[in-house]
Write an enzyme that holds these catalytic residues in place. Structure first.
Site, PDB file in Angstrom:
ATOM      1  N   ALA A 231       0.851  -1.201   0.000  1.00  0.00           N
ATOM      2  CA  ALA A 231       0.000   0.000   0.000  1.00  0.00           C
ATOM      3  C   ALA A 231       0.883   1.246   0.000  1.00  0.00           C
ATOM      4  CB  ALA A 231      -0.967  -0.032   1.182  1.00  0.00           C
ATOM      5  N   SER A 232       0.622   2.209   0.888  1.00  0.00           N
ATOM      6  CA  SER A 232       1.331   3.491   0.824  1.00  0.00           C
ATOM      7  C   SER A 232       2.788   3.436   1.264  1.00  0.00           C
ATOM      8  CB  SER A 232       0.586   4.550   1.654  1.00  0.00           C
ATOM      9  OG  SER A 232      -0.588   4.939   0.984  1.00  0.00           O
ATOM     10  N   VAL A 233       3.232   2.293   1.770  1.00  0.00           N
ATOM     11  CA  VAL A 233       4.673   2.117   1.971  1.00  0.00           C
ATOM     12  C   VAL A 233       5.381   2.225   0.620  1.00  0.00           C
ATOM     13  CG1 VAL A 233       6.449   0.485   2.740  1.00  0.00           C
ATOM     14  CG2 VAL A 233       4.337   0.737   4.058  1.00  0.00           C
TER      15      VAL A 233
END
Length: 417
Positions: free
Chosen positions: A95-97
């Site tokens: 995801a936003s990692v």
């Protein structure tokens, strides 16, 4: 509603193992290191507590101190239905990692002189000329994208009849057979929320940045990511599309339903409760090569790869970015614009500026971010710390009482003096 969701998304051990600058060497044998027994016990208890309480099915936690891995543990199950134990090389939907990797790719191009922070995005993406609600067409720059000050949005922040939904914009978490360039075109067709540079708002900016990186590198975006970040750093598992041979290592995604109980996501489609609304996920997206490569949410990877990235950032960016540019990327680039209490934003991640205001034990200058699939990372240069926390519970990293916060606090209360 948008502000509540934005804040939720932004919130949120013993062995010597030197992480080489190039990170190309295999992980050496693990041996006990004195001085971290208290930290090990504290983090173990925290992980066990979260599993016992049913908040998570499994997790991988890595803690690096002064370039050595002083805690590492794979706990619980990677897939409860299959009784598959978690392993340190288990694969997670990041995801936003993903945003940290994409920002490092842009940084590598800045280092090479192929990209400039004040380049108009339209230099690389000629059709990217979004307008404000009153019809003005301001210049959006690479700097605006990297700092989330471009005036862009996420579709899940908007109502179902919002402009992003009407334009068919993909948030990068669901299956979609449109191309990256097409999604960027759709983003540009919707009105900007504000004049670029005048405010901070979490958005699809890093996805647009992925398009810029691809054009500046003269390749596809996945190839650019490999050329600029994963190959130079020796990463074997950070990819946009998971091959058939690696699918057995994939973790199964869960979420806490409105009664606080763990529920498994459907493979193809899942609407996960968030605030008063929900976010739409497609867990099998990493297997779909037709889905566009999302620089903001589309990578799959492992905890060992992520700790390599964090240590690269903490140590100054070598071998892909110079120390001077890395310091610039890790500094406050948003001034007094509102991000979160005690927090500013650098070129790709949040920067802790006031630990008291943020109610955090971390040092000023700590860099951090999280991902909605349940992950959290931070690197605290003053303490020589880098920490990776990957879980199987979607949104857990955004909870003030979730595993990420518990592990953070356990680490800081038990670090050797």
């Amino acid at each position: 509603m948008r502000r509540i969701l934005s804040l939720l998304l932004c919130t949120l051990l013993v062995v010597p193992f030197t992480l080489p600058a190039s990170a190309k060497a295999p992980v050496p044998a693990i041996k006990s290191q004195p001085g971290f027994a208290t930290l090990t016990k504290a983090v173990d208890q925290t992980i066990d507590k979260n599993i016992k309480e049913g908040r998570i099915a499994g997790t991988v936690v890595l803690v690096s101190y002064d370039g050595q891995l002083v805690y590492h543990r794979a706990a619980g199950l990677a897939d409860p239905e299959k009784k598959m134990p978690m392993k340190e090389d288990s694969l997670f939907r990041l995801a936003s990692v993903s945003k940290a990797f994409t920002s490092m790719a842009a940084g590598a191009l800045l280092e090479k002189g192929k990209l400039k922070l004040d380049d108009p995005v339209s230099k690389w993406l000629p059709d990217f000329k979004p307008k404000t609600a009153d019809g003005k067409q301001p210049v959006v720059t690479v700097r605006h994208l990297m700092t989330h000050t471009a005036g862009l949005d996420y579709g899940f922040f908007q109502p179902k009849d919002g402009p992003y939904r009407k334009a068919g914009v993909s948030d990068g978490l669901e299956r979609s057979d449109i191309a990256l360039d097409e999604n960027i075109r759709r983003i540009a067709s919707a009105p900007l929320l504000f004049e670029p540079g005048s405010a901070w708002h979490y958005s699809l900016a890093i996805d647009v940045l992925g398009g810029v990186v691809a054009k500046a590198n003269g390749t596809s975006f996945p190839q650019a990511m490999a050329d600029l970040v994963t190959i130079p750093l020796g990463m074997k598992d950070t990819v946009f599309y998971v091959q058939e041979k690696d699918r057995a290592r994939m973790t199964a995604p869960y979420y806490l339903d409105r009664e606080g109980k763990l529920a498994r996501m459907n493979d193809r489609d899942a609407d996960v409760p968030m605030g008063e609304g929900s976010i739409h996920f497609s867990p099998d997206r990493p297997y779909d090569t037709k889905s566009w490569p999302s620089g903001g949410a589309g990578l799959t990877g492992t905890a060992p790869d992520l700790i390599i990235l964090l240590e690269t950032i903490r140590k100054g960016g070598a071998p892909i970015i110079s120390d001077g540019l890395m310091k610039q990327m890790c500094a406050n680039q948003t001034g007094k614009l509102t991000v979160m209490p005690g927090t500013a934003y650098g070129l790709g991640w949040a920067v802790l500026t006031d630990p008291d205001a943020a109610k955090s034990p971390q040092s000023a200058g700590t860099l951090f971010w999280s991902g909605v699939y349940g992950h959290n990372w931070f690197t605290d240069p003053a303490k020589k710390l880098s920490v990776v926390i990957l879980t199987t519970t979607t949104l857990d990293s955004l909870e003030s009482h979730g595993l990420a916060t518990d592990v953070r606090d356990a680490i800081y209360t038990s670090l050797p003096k």
